[in-house]
Design an enzyme around this catalytic site. Structure first.
Site, PDB file in Angstrom:
ATOM      1  N   GLY A  79       0.818  -1.221   0.000  1.00 17.28           N
ATOM      2  CA  GLY A  79       0.000   0.000   0.000  1.00 17.28           C
ATOM      3  C   GLY A  79       0.849   1.267   0.000  1.00 17.28           C
ATOM      4  N   ARG A 143       1.276  -5.792  -4.943  1.00 13.41           N
ATOM      5  CA  ARG A 143       1.279  -6.692  -3.793  1.00 13.41           C
ATOM      6  C   ARG A 143       1.725  -8.109  -4.166  1.00 13.41           C
ATOM      7  NH1 ARG A 143      -0.586  -4.401   0.727  1.00 13.41           N
ATOM      8  NH2 ARG A 143      -2.166  -2.751   0.630  1.00 13.41           N
ATOM      9  N   ASP A 174       5.379  -7.769   5.709  1.00 10.31           N
ATOM     10  CA  ASP A 174       5.442  -8.921   4.807  1.00 10.31           C
ATOM     11  C   ASP A 174       6.482  -8.719   3.701  1.00 10.31           C
ATOM     12  OD1 ASP A 174       3.557 -10.533   6.075  1.00 10.31           O
ATOM     13  OD2 ASP A 174       1.881  -9.560   5.066  1.00 10.31           O
ATOM     14  N   LYS A 200       8.180   0.780   5.543  1.00 11.08           N
ATOM     15  CA  LYS A 200       7.057   1.579   5.065  1.00 11.08           C
ATOM     16  C   LYS A 200       5.742   1.009   5.558  1.00 11.08           C
ATOM     17  CE  LYS A 200       4.425  -0.016   2.588  1.00 11.08           C
ATOM     18  NZ  LYS A 200       3.447  -0.746   1.777  1.00 11.08           N
ATOM     19  N   THR A 201       4.825   1.759   5.967  1.00 12.59           N
ATOM     20  CA  THR A 201       3.395   1.442   6.087  1.00 12.59           C
ATOM     21  C   THR A 201       2.700   2.500   6.944  1.00 12.59           C
ATOM     22  OG1 THR A 201       1.653  -0.085   6.746  1.00 12.59           O
ATOM     23  CG2 THR A 201       3.667  -0.258   8.021  1.00 12.59           C
ATOM     24  N   ILE A 202       1.569   2.956   6.426  1.00  8.83           N
ATOM     25  CA  ILE A 202       0.791   3.926   7.205  1.00  8.83           C
ATOM     26  C   ILE A 202       0.278   3.269   8.483  1.00  8.83           C
ATOM     27  CG2 ILE A 202       0.035   5.306   5.223  1.00  8.83           C
ATOM     28  CD1 ILE A 202      -2.771   3.871   5.658  1.00  8.83           C
ATOM     29  N   ASP A 203       0.177   1.927   8.473  1.00 10.20           N
ATOM     30  CA  ASP A 203      -0.446   1.212   9.594  1.00 10.20           C
ATOM     31  C   ASP A 203       0.330   1.363  10.907  1.00 10.20           C
ATOM     32  OD1 ASP A 203      -2.100   0.411   7.602  1.00 10.20           O
ATOM     33  OD2 ASP A 203      -1.462  -1.674   7.575  1.00 10.20           O
ATOM     34  N   TYR A 241     -25.805  14.493  14.674  1.00  8.01           N
ATOM     35  CA  TYR A 241     -25.351  13.185  14.174  1.00  8.01           C
ATOM     36  C   TYR A 241     -24.310  12.545  15.079  1.00  8.01           C
ATOM     37  CZ  TYR A 241     -27.266  14.630   9.625  1.00  8.01           C
ATOM     38  OH  TYR A 241     -28.084  15.044   8.620  1.00  8.01           O
ATOM     39  N   MET A 248      -8.310   3.115   8.595  1.00 12.12           N
ATOM     40  CA  MET A 248      -7.414   2.069   8.091  1.00 12.12           C
ATOM     41  C   MET A 248      -6.381   1.692   9.134  1.00 12.12           C
ATOM     42  SD  MET A 248      -6.061   2.335   4.253  1.00 12.12           S
ATOM     43  CE  MET A 248      -7.062   1.681   2.930  1.00 12.12           C
ATOM     44  N   GLY A 249      -5.656   0.671   8.833  1.00 10.26           N
ATOM     45  CA  GLY A 249      -4.592   0.254   9.746  1.00 10.26           C
ATOM     46  C   GLY A 249      -4.448  -1.249   9.814  1.00 10.26           C
ATOM     47  N   ARG A 250      -5.282  -1.926   9.020  1.00  7.70           N
ATOM     48  CA  ARG A 250      -5.261  -3.393   9.001  1.00  7.70           C
ATOM     49  C   ARG A 250      -5.479  -3.952  10.401  1.00  7.70           C
ATOM     50  NH1 ARG A 250      -3.525  -6.182   4.541  1.00  7.70           N
ATOM     51  NH2 ARG A 250      -2.153  -4.643   3.638  1.00  7.70           N
ATOM     52  N   GLU A 309      -9.950  -0.472  11.623  1.00  5.67           N
ATOM     53  CA  GLU A 309     -10.544  -1.321  10.576  1.00  5.67           C
ATOM     54  C   GLU A 309     -10.407  -2.811  10.864  1.00  5.67           C
ATOM     55  OE1 GLU A 309      -9.009  -0.820   6.560  1.00  5.67           O
ATOM     56  OE2 GLU A 309      -7.079  -1.665   7.084  1.00  5.67           O
ATOM     57  N   TYR A 422      -7.854   5.698   2.156  1.00  4.88           N
ATOM     58  CA  TYR A 422      -7.213   6.125   0.911  1.00  4.88           C
ATOM     59  C   TYR A 422      -6.975   7.640   0.888  1.00  4.88           C
ATOM     60  CZ  TYR A 422      -8.357   1.352  -0.124  1.00  4.88           C
ATOM     61  OH  TYR A 422      -8.433  -0.023  -0.040  1.00  4.88           O
ATOM     62  N   ARG A 425      -3.270   8.026   2.347  1.00  2.00           N
ATOM     63  CA  ARG A 425      -2.110   7.205   1.978  1.00  2.00           C
ATOM     64  C   ARG A 425      -1.165   7.889   0.994  1.00  2.00           C
ATOM     65  NH1 ARG A 425      -3.529   1.051   0.753  1.00  2.00           N
ATOM     66  NH2 ARG A 425      -3.983   1.953  -1.279  1.00  2.00           N
TER      67      ARG A 425
HETATM   68  P1  FBP Z   1       0.540  -1.958   3.661  1.00  2.00           P
HETATM   69  O1  FBP Z   1       0.500  -2.890   4.822  1.00  2.00           O
HETATM   70  O2  FBP Z   1       0.931  -2.617   2.397  1.00  2.00           O
HETATM   71  O3  FBP Z   1       1.365  -0.742   3.945  1.00  2.00           O
HETATM   72  O4  FBP Z   1      -0.949  -1.447   3.395  1.00  2.00           O
HETATM   73  C1  FBP Z   1      -1.608  -0.586   4.221  1.00  2.00           C
HETATM   74  C2  FBP Z   1      -3.084  -0.533   3.923  1.00  2.00           C
HETATM   75  O5  FBP Z   1      -3.430   0.800   3.630  1.00  2.00           O
HETATM   76  C3  FBP Z   1      -3.943  -1.080   5.062  1.00  2.00           C
HETATM   77  O6  FBP Z   1      -4.151  -0.114   6.077  1.00  2.00           O
HETATM   78  C4  FBP Z   1      -5.199  -1.482   4.358  1.00  2.00           C
HETATM   79  O7  FBP Z   1      -5.919  -2.475   5.057  1.00  2.00           O
HETATM   80  C5  FBP Z   1      -4.693  -2.017   3.045  1.00  2.00           C
HETATM   81  O8  FBP Z   1      -3.473  -1.333   2.809  1.00  2.00           O
HETATM   82  C6  FBP Z   1      -5.622  -1.793   1.909  1.00  2.00           C
HETATM   83  O9  FBP Z   1      -5.156  -2.470   0.799  1.00  2.00           O
HETATM   84  P2  FBP Z   1      -5.450  -2.098  -0.713  1.00  2.00           P
HETATM   85  O10 FBP Z   1      -4.570  -0.952  -1.043  1.00  2.00           O
HETATM   86  O11 FBP Z   1      -5.033  -3.306  -1.456  1.00  2.00           O
HETATM   87  O12 FBP Z   1      -6.878  -1.739  -0.824  1.00  2.00           O
END
Ligand code: FBP
Length: 551
Positions: A79, A143, A174, A200-203, A241, A248-250, A309, A422, A425
């Site tokens: 990502g 990926r 990974d 790298k990863t925003i997570d 509301y 996000m964040g897996r 998420e 998104y 990112r």
């Molecule tokens: P990475 O682990 O590859 O850095 O991805 C981060 C991420 O933005 C996650 O937070 C999210 O669940 C996933 O990618 C979404 O994947 P995709 O870009 O395939 O929709």
């Protein structure tokens, strides 16, 4: 191409660098390392790269120079994360300062570019266009999983053809695991190709004793926190509301937690806590409902709720269900060939254990279907596609209706759902990410020049001003343990989840009752600032500040 004034200004931004990287650099080897767990198994699987020493970089008077020019290939994997282009510009500048005849090649579209021999030379003109910009569009990302020997062998061929001495893989846990496997294979084959990883990863889940943070987390969280702050102002103005905001964040809840620390919402769920307390979906709903009722009693029918998420995977019964689905989908092609949602649903139910089947049946059809969608190439469920925020709204609504019927709730409940991922990112990297990434790139060139392989480029001491950051290298095997993937035990980099005894979570724990109360405690962080006072422009995340405090 037309550009905004800010784009033009950022092109000329010169990233701040640690003193250790500003002139000549000397590599100093430290202690030998061992993996975080499963030492014997990891050692057996990585006989050549296991146990290598930590490396620190020290400034010297002598300028580094490589008499023989060499070429490097770079891959963006997984990502997008803000700052990737700066890792590449740091690499480029580092290589050119070692020898102007060194060349940098970008493999196109992620790891598949190495396998299929798709590449592009990255010249000065191209690099200049992408300095300090967000996105991975300079060479694209993907990926594809680098794990088969034929893929590695294809890599050797293309590297030989281009005179590439080292491949730099910019990726998450990974992808860096794969970088390590590749480094080991190339050493075994004695083909003279080094492999270096970059975190790298925003997570934010690629961090450990050595890696303080992955790049992109800072910018992504600041972007989401700005949006949350804006929503909170709107909620506090319109007063009508409840906003359910999934982030996000897996698996890990770092992004949700960091956004909570920056914006102080009424509720922030933390998946790791849900798991530790063995909470059910109903428990979570009950907790949310209590806050809603309490605020409604004070006449406040609005609020904000942050939802990581990956939440669903941390509810113990759900985790079992997802694991059963993962194993079933990994080993079963029959499922894919079935026609229509109903046939698939029936098939899944026939394969699950009785408890999981019961849970699967109880879920709204949409969510159940989302749980059976394709896994990513690493066998993980794609949590970004599971709309937990909608599931929670539905369940909260039902529970409030019951309370209303019993006369225990008199408020009005109108909910809106959001998903932020998104949006952040590919944001223009904050000064922190722009500086950090550039240094990570320069550091990688020094590791390559010194002949290192199987290392991750390391820049630390990140809560200090950039000049005081420390650079070096950490063996990737040091971060590994054995985990079940696609139904099999594999060596992988240990994912960093939110630690419940860590300072960031404790801060949330100490303050959340106040944030949930009818008082208004919202913070409105506003947009990322690139120019202005350092306390506005160069602050690292609250997570990093709290984690590093006192260290
Ligand atoms: P990475 O682990 O590859 O850095 O991805 C981060 C991420 O933005 C996650 O937070 C999210 O669940 C996933 O990618 C979404 O994947 P995709 O870009 O395939 O929709």
């Amino acid at each position: 191409m037309q550009k905004s004034p800010l784009q033009i200004a950022r092109q000329n931004y010169q990233p701040k660098m640690p003193v250790a990287l500003q002139g000549g650099v000397r590599l100093v080897e430290g202690e030998k390392t061992h993996s975080v767990a499963d030492q014997e198994e990891i050692k057996k699987l990585f006989p050549n790269t296991y146990g290598m020493p930590l490396i620190t970089m020290e400034p010297t008077q002598e300028k580094n120079h490589c008499a023989e020019p060499f070429n490097v290939g770079v891959i963006l994997s997984g990502g997008q994360a803000p700052g990737g282009h700066n890792v590449i510009s740091g690499l480029y500048d580092g290589l050119k300062s070692l020898n102007p005849n060194n060349k940098l090649y970008g493999f196109l579209g992620g790891p598949s570019g190495l396998i299929d021999g798709k590449y592009q030379e990255l010249t000065g003109d191209i690099i200049d266009e992408y300095r300090n910009t967000g996105g991975f569009d300079i060479i694209g990302s993907g990926r594809t999983k680098l794990e088969e020997t034929w893929q590695f062998d294809n890599g050797i061929e293309i590297c030989k053809k281009l005179g590439i001495k080292a491949v730099v893989i910019i990726g998450g846990d990974d992808s860096n695991t794969n970088a390590c496997v590749l480094a080991e294979y190339y050493l075994q084959k004695q083909c003279g190709i080094q492999v270096i990883g970059c975190p790298k990863t925003i997570d934010g889940d690629l961090k450990n004793e050595m890696i303080e943070t992955s790049f992109g987390f800072d910018t992504a969280c600041k972007t989401y926190a700005e949006l949350i702050g804006n929503i909170q102002r709107d909620a506090n103005s319109a007063k009508k509301y409840w906003h359910f905001i999934r982030l996000m964040g897996r698996s890990a809840s770092h992004i949700a937690l960091e956004c909570a620390l920056q914006s102080q919402p009424n509720i922030c769920l933390i998946s790791e806590e849900v798991e530790a307390k063995k909470m059910t979906l109903n428990d979570i709903v009950e907790d949310i409902v209590k806050v809603i009722v309490n605020r409604a009693n004070a006449g406040l029918n609005f609020g904000t709720i942050l939802i990581p998420e990956g939440l669903i995977e941390f509810i113990p019964a759900m985790r079992v269900l997802i694991q059963e689905l993962n194993d079933m989908l990994a080993a079963n092609e029959e499922f894919v060939s079935l026609d229509g949602d109903d046939a698939k649903r029936e098939y899944v139910k026939s394969k699950l254990s009785p408890a999981s089947c019961e849970l699967f049946r109880s879920l709204p059809k949409g969510i159940a279907k989302q749980l059976t969608l394709d896994r990513d190439p690493h066998g993980n469920v794609m949590v970004s596609q599971i709309e937990t925020e909608k599931l929670l709204i539905e369940m909260v609504q039902k529970r409030l209706a019951v309370l209303k019927a019993n006369g225990e709730y008199k408020g009005k409940f109108a909910a809106l759902n959001h998903f932020f991922g998104y949006e952040g990112r590919c944001a223009m990297p904050s000064n922190f990410d722009a500086d950090y990434c550039y240094s990570v790139g320069v550091t990688a060139t020094h590791l390559i020049a010194a002949g290192k392989t199987g290392y991750m480029s390391l820049v630390r001491n990140l809560t200090k001003p950039a000049a005081e950051w420390l650079a070096g290298g950490v063996p990737i095997t040091m971060m590994m343990n054995m985990e079940k993937r696609n139904g099999k035990m594999k060596p992988v980099i240990q994912k960093a989840l939110v630690e419940l005894d860590g300072a960031p979570f404790k801060y949330l724990q100490e303050h959340r009752a106040k944030w949930a109360s009818p008082d208004t405690n919202y913070i409105y962080p506003g947009p990322i600032q690139y120019y202005g006072p350092s306390e506005v422009c160069d602050q690292p995340t609250r997570t990093l500040l709290l984690e590093r405090a006192g260290k």
